[in-house]
Design an enzyme around this catalytic site. Structure first.
Site, PDB file in Angstrom:
ATOM      1  N   GLU A  32       0.841  -1.186   0.000  1.00 28.12           N
ATOM      2  CA  GLU A  32       0.000   0.000   0.000  1.00 28.12           C
ATOM      3  C   GLU A  32       0.881   1.243   0.000  1.00 28.12           C
ATOM      4  OE1 GLU A  32      -2.439   2.886  -0.045  1.00 28.12           O
ATOM      5  OE2 GLU A  32      -3.312   0.864  -0.197  1.00 28.12           O
ATOM      6  N   GLN A  33       0.522   2.230  -0.845  1.00 30.32           N
ATOM      7  CA  GLN A  33       1.379   3.395  -1.008  1.00 30.32           C
ATOM      8  C   GLN A  33       1.383   4.343   0.190  1.00 30.32           C
ATOM      9  OE1 GLN A  33       0.045   5.429  -4.499  1.00 30.32           O
ATOM     10  NE2 GLN A  33      -1.926   6.010  -3.614  1.00 30.32           N
ATOM     11  N   ARG A 106     -17.470   2.623   5.662  1.00 28.49           N
ATOM     12  CA  ARG A 106     -16.368   1.965   4.945  1.00 28.49           C
ATOM     13  C   ARG A 106     -15.200   1.665   5.887  1.00 28.49           C
ATOM     14  NH1 ARG A 106     -14.598   1.479  -0.353  1.00 28.49           N
ATOM     15  NH2 ARG A 106     -16.442   2.604  -1.077  1.00 28.49           N
ATOM     16  N   TYR A 215     -28.783   7.269   4.384  1.00 27.47           N
ATOM     17  CA  TYR A 215     -29.068   6.169   5.317  1.00 27.47           C
ATOM     18  C   TYR A 215     -28.187   6.311   6.550  1.00 27.47           C
ATOM     19  CZ  TYR A 215     -25.075   4.167   2.693  1.00 27.47           C
ATOM     20  OH  TYR A 215     -23.863   3.970   2.056  1.00 27.47           O
ATOM     21  N   ASP A 295     -12.134  -2.191  -8.970  1.00 25.48           N
ATOM     22  CA  ASP A 295     -12.216  -1.065  -9.895  1.00 25.48           C
ATOM     23  C   ASP A 295     -11.067  -1.035 -10.892  1.00 25.48           C
ATOM     24  OD1 ASP A 295     -14.589  -0.096  -8.959  1.00 25.48           O
ATOM     25  OD2 ASP A 295     -13.732   1.536  -7.787  1.00 25.48           O
TER      26      ASP A 295
END
Length: 388
Positions: A32-33, A106, A215, A295
């Site tokens: 991970e960067q 998230r 929500y 993605d």
């Protein structure tokens, strides 16, 4: 390290893939960067096609503790607030599909995945590793990082998002194109809202060229919103760009009073905007021992809530293909064959859904017109049993 499967990107898809591969007996390294993983993002929806995977990976208890399962979702007229369509969720969805429908922050999902991966291997996540290139020769893939370090691996999974460096190294630098839609998002403390605003059930206000989804999160203490509009052009990069709430309120000035109150209650510096970009579907995701996930392979617009869900599906199918196929190049090809058609259909479905919401006259909208993740047939998919 040459028996290790490398994953670039410690997002939802990358971490789910790491956990699934770990549980199948593979050694994994996630690069991970960023130097520190913090609380980023806002709310997301986990539908049955993803929750059954997360439950199967042993995460039911921690996720049920932080997720909300709404009983219903209402599509409402943007001005009058009149209910146009009611969608049943909650126990009914769990009974029909054998897995729940959750709304979750998230960061809470990310933290749960991160803890599960690290519990199996505390050294699995490598922060501060910004990939600059990758290549492969025979049975080895080599990852090259900005600080001059290089790491060998047996295979490489690019889970590094819509602007994936791994994708550009495999297939060239085809820049994402602006879709014509922009989204504002924010998190509103529920205590700052009136009883009238809080009486509006989870769902979507729809109006000409605009929609507002909202929500609850975190035991009902926060209200998450995503306000979508059409735009002719967009030049800003990123999805975490701060935006003035006044600009958002101006765009939604004719919406229902409850909707305007929600937007106006956004804390200072708590409103963000981003332009939605996409890419055309790839003819292939993989080259020998390097492939793509989430993605990076199939960017999907957020209007059917399936971006994270599809990445979670990818992760489990990938792990199953690797477990079933000793030669990793063949395993990655099997993974892609199992996933490409479904993901391309979801990409097209997300475009159909937003056109359905933003192009339809609200007065004429009814259940027969509804296009969402359920009417598109996405909930039935079981990544644990589909042929690989």
């Amino acid at each position: 390290m040459q028996d290790t499967i490398a994953i670039v990107g410690a997002g939802i898809g990358g971490l789910t893939a790491a956990l699934a591969l770990q549980q199948s007996g593979r050694r994994v390294r996630v690069y991970e960067q960023v130097d520190r993983l913090g609380e980023v993002g806002a709310g997301l929806t986990l539908s049955p096609n993803a929750t059954r995977i997360l439950i199967g990976l042993g995460l039911e208890e921690p996720l049920r503790a932080v997720a909300i399962a709404p009983d219903v979702q209402i599509i409402q007229h943007y001005q009058t607030g009149r209910g146009l369509v009611q969608v049943t969720r909650g126990a009914d969805t769990e009974r029909r599909y054998g897995a729940p429908y959750w709304q979750i922050h998230r960061a809470d999902l990310h933290d749960t995945l991160l803890a599960a991966v690290r519990s199996r291997d505390p050294e699995c996540i490598r922060l501060g590793h910004r990939l600059t290139d990758c290549d492969q020769d025979g049975d080895t893939v080599t990852l090259h990082f900005q600080d001059g370090r290089s790491e060998p691996a047996a295979a490489l999974i690019g889970a590094d998002g819509i602007r994936s460096l791994v994708r550009s190294r495999l297939f060239g630098d085809d820049a994402p194109h602006f879709t014509g839609y922009a989204v504002w998002r924010g998190l509103v403390p529920v205590q700052s809202l009136s009883r009238a605003a809080m009486s509006v059930p989870a769902g979507v206000f729809i109006g000409p060229g605009r929609m507002l989804a909202h929500y609850l999160l975190r035991d009902g203490r926060l209200l998450n919103y995503a306000a979508s509009t059409r735009r002719k052009a967009w030049t800003e990069e990123g999805w975490n760009i701060k935006a003035p709430v006044d600009e958002l309120l101006a765009d939604f000035s004719d919406f229902h009073a409850a909707a305007r109150e929600i937007l106006a209650a956004t804390p200072p510096d708590g409103c963000f905007r981003w332009g939605l970009f996409s890419r055309d579907p790839l003819a292939t995701w993989s080259v020998d021992r390097i492939t793509l996930l989430g993605d990076a392979a199939h960017p999907v617009l957020p209007f059917i809530g399936q971006g994270a869900n599809l990445a979670i599906e990818d992760a489990l199918v990938l792990a199953r293909a690797v477990a079933a196929t000793p030669e990793l190049g063949s395993a990655l090809a099997r993974y892609e064959r199992a996933r490409a058609g479904r993901c391309e259909r979801a990409m097209h479905g997300s475009v159909a859904a937003v056109e359905n919401y933003l192009s339809t006259t609200p007065e004429d909208f009814d259940a027969q017109q509804l296009i969402n993740e359920e009417t598109l047939g996405l909930f039935d998919y079981d990544a644990a049993t589909v042929p690989v």
